[in-house]
Design an enzyme around this catalytic site. Sequence first.
Site, mmCIF file in Angstrom:
data_model
loop_
_atom_site.group_PDB
_atom_site.id
_atom_site.type_symbol
_atom_site.label_atom_id
_atom_site.label_comp_id
_atom_site.label_asym_id
_atom_site.label_seq_id
_atom_site.Cartn_x
_atom_site.Cartn_y
_atom_site.Cartn_z
ATOM 1 N N ARG A 291 0.457 -0.904 -0.215
ATOM 2 C CA ARG A 291 -0.217 0.010 0.319
ATOM 3 C C ARG A 291 0.627 1.365 -0.094
ATOM 4 N NH1 ARG A 291 -0.478 2.951 5.125
ATOM 5 N NH2 ARG A 291 -1.874 0.844 6.126
ATOM 6 N N HIS A 295 -3.261 4.354 5.623
ATOM 7 C CA HIS A 295 -4.205 3.805 5.355
ATOM 8 C C HIS A 295 -5.558 4.037 4.607
ATOM 9 C CE1 HIS A 295 -7.165 0.645 6.647
ATOM 10 N NE2 HIS A 295 -7.601 1.440 7.510
ATOM 11 N N TYR A 304 5.060 6.056 11.084
ATOM 12 C CA TYR A 304 5.521 4.220 11.313
ATOM 13 C C TYR A 304 6.608 3.048 10.429
ATOM 14 C CZ TYR A 304 0.614 4.154 8.781
ATOM 15 O OH TYR A 304 0.306 3.755 8.277
#
Lengths: 407, 330
Positions: A291, A295, A304
């Site tokens: 991805r 998200h 992160y």
Amino acid sequence: MTVESTAARKPRRSAGSKAGTTSTERTTRTTARKSAEPELVQLLTPEGKRVKNAKNAEYAKYVAGVTPEELRGLYRDMVLTRRFDAEATALQRQGELGLWASLLGQEAAQIGSGRALRDDDYVFPTYREHGVAWCRGVDPTNLLGMFRGVNNGGWDPNGNNFHLYTIVIGSQTLHATGYAMGVAKDGADSAVIAYFGDGASSQGDVAESFTFSAVYNAPVVFFCQNNQWAISEPTEKQTRVPLYQRAQGYGFPGVRVDGNDVLACLAVTRWALDRARDGEGPTLVEAYTYRMGAHTTSDDPTKYRADEEREAWEAKDPILRLRRHLEASNHTDEGFFAELEVESEALGRRVREAVRAMPDPDRFAIFENVYADGHALVDEERAQFAAYQASFVTESDSGFAAGSGGN
Amino acid sequence: MAETVTSKNLALAKAINESLRRALETDPKVLIMGEDVGKLGGVFRVTDGLQKDFGESRVIDTPLAESGIVGTAIGLALRGYRPVVEIQFDGFVFPAYDQIVTQLAKMHARSLGKVKLPVVVRIPYGGGIGAVEHHSESPEALFAHVSGLKIVSPSNASDAYWMMQQAIQSDDPVIFFEPKRRYWDKGEVNPEAIPGPLHKARVVREGTDLTLVAYGPMVKLCQEVAAAAAEEGKNLEVLDLRSVSPMDFDAIQASVEKTRRLVVVHEAPVFFGSGAEIAARITERCFYHLEAPVLRVGGYHAPYPPARLEEEYLPGLDRVLDAVDRALAY
């Protein structure tokens, strides 16, 4: 089925993924992830070269007859899907959509698997399967209603055999399994495909769907897009074994395919669907992909994950690799790309205009379709709502000056 | 099923069995699913003999996974089937609660009416059988709070038979709470009768002094309470709601306007229970008719107790009579 060696997993275990890791640590982990990347079923390298090896031979025959026109079609699908996705992301940034879950980077997994399906097959998506929806003929503007907040679905699932998006993680894998059980009962040779992500693989419902589908030999393909991240949690937080190996414990095959290789995704999904149609039961396909965006638009991946990781995956971009292949094979001319660019921009414009023109739902929609056979309480509350709404006397209604009636 | 017999004396569990049999005979799309529903016939034998007569593809023994049972039933319903699933005991429904609440209840609305989910979830519920924990609970309020679901509970064999027919025919998901402690109570069932609407309450006993409202296992208790009260010269009306959602408030209102006093009885905890909803709505509707506050008798805000204490926890004759006395004392 190739079992990833323990040795290959070791660096991943030792690499830290705790909160507060430094960028150096993150880089280390990124490297570890990269080195741990297992052998995949791949038909097209990131450089766009066709691959022929023992591992892909069983699947390659499913795309042996693919024509240049079909390849251009896959390319077109991926480009238009990405363009649509980019437009939706922009519309969210402009405040036109409340949220958007981008598929950026997952075009090959979705178009490859989506184009493997027959019209009579049935799809159970998550909320990110915009490319699959495209393959099913669902108008992309219909996908945006729920993200704009005008409905909780927006299309007739039976119109294109494409079920509504499912927000609760993994729930739809059971619906797919039950639907597939029904297909088998009907004696039909349709297949069912359930999409889910690496995070969903931790859900009980996914485990239960594996159990049920195996026990009843249901004609269902579990298509896991392992995009490496479940919001901020890496795949290592979901599993200690490669996901495709989960299938073995349930008694059906699992295969890991290069999720950025549209041709391999097409081939492997066709193979899995064939198994389903032939009465051989479920298959787990793990499309190993990435991805590239967040998200959802509410997410901030810079908190992160390292930039280097994305950069490494950008080099494996699914669209770029097919373009390289098309160019190297002389399957296109400049006109093709130019025309597609025009078509792409037209799609963006159409989506933009459609979203802005999307009317708010009628306020009484709150009470619509709560029940198929009606419900006394819903009727009562609708009547109360109507009375309340009617208590507001507007200037135009009353014929009096503002402030003379209601409040 | 012998068509010539017009009326039979059946235990409540057997009435459901015959109802399921009739549904399987009538509609090839009806399926029975659940743990142990096949060869064993269910732990309460409600599905006894059905797999033998209709085969494993109609009466399906499932893996031990409640979310899976309901989730796959949703998929089967999407394919055009009408699954009737059994949750073995009340306390075991919670692994399936997510599928019921987030999926089963909402899909019709989410699809703007394009998708119908005619799924019946059968749950043997309630206490009084000396079971171990998680086998005696009454979670109906947890489901009634969710829009998109219909919640019913029969109190006798005839209702069990007919309400099951109607639940299966409904295009909405129905949670069918079976009063397990009444499974062995017999009653007349007439398979030729024309039933009333599924969600309409029934006056079980006419009275003038106070209304007792109940459903499922507590209806019989309320009849016993009314009989005991009659010996003391009190004339109680007993109303069997039959349906928790939708609830027949018109019937309760009509009764309360006559008797002017209302006591609601259920096994579930009183706090946030269906009695609270009844009390609130009847207070709104009948404020000027009421001679006393609406009183509730039910379980405590405590885990369902071990079997040796359940008689203390469950509403019994004396606790309900006490509430009746309190209401009449106003």
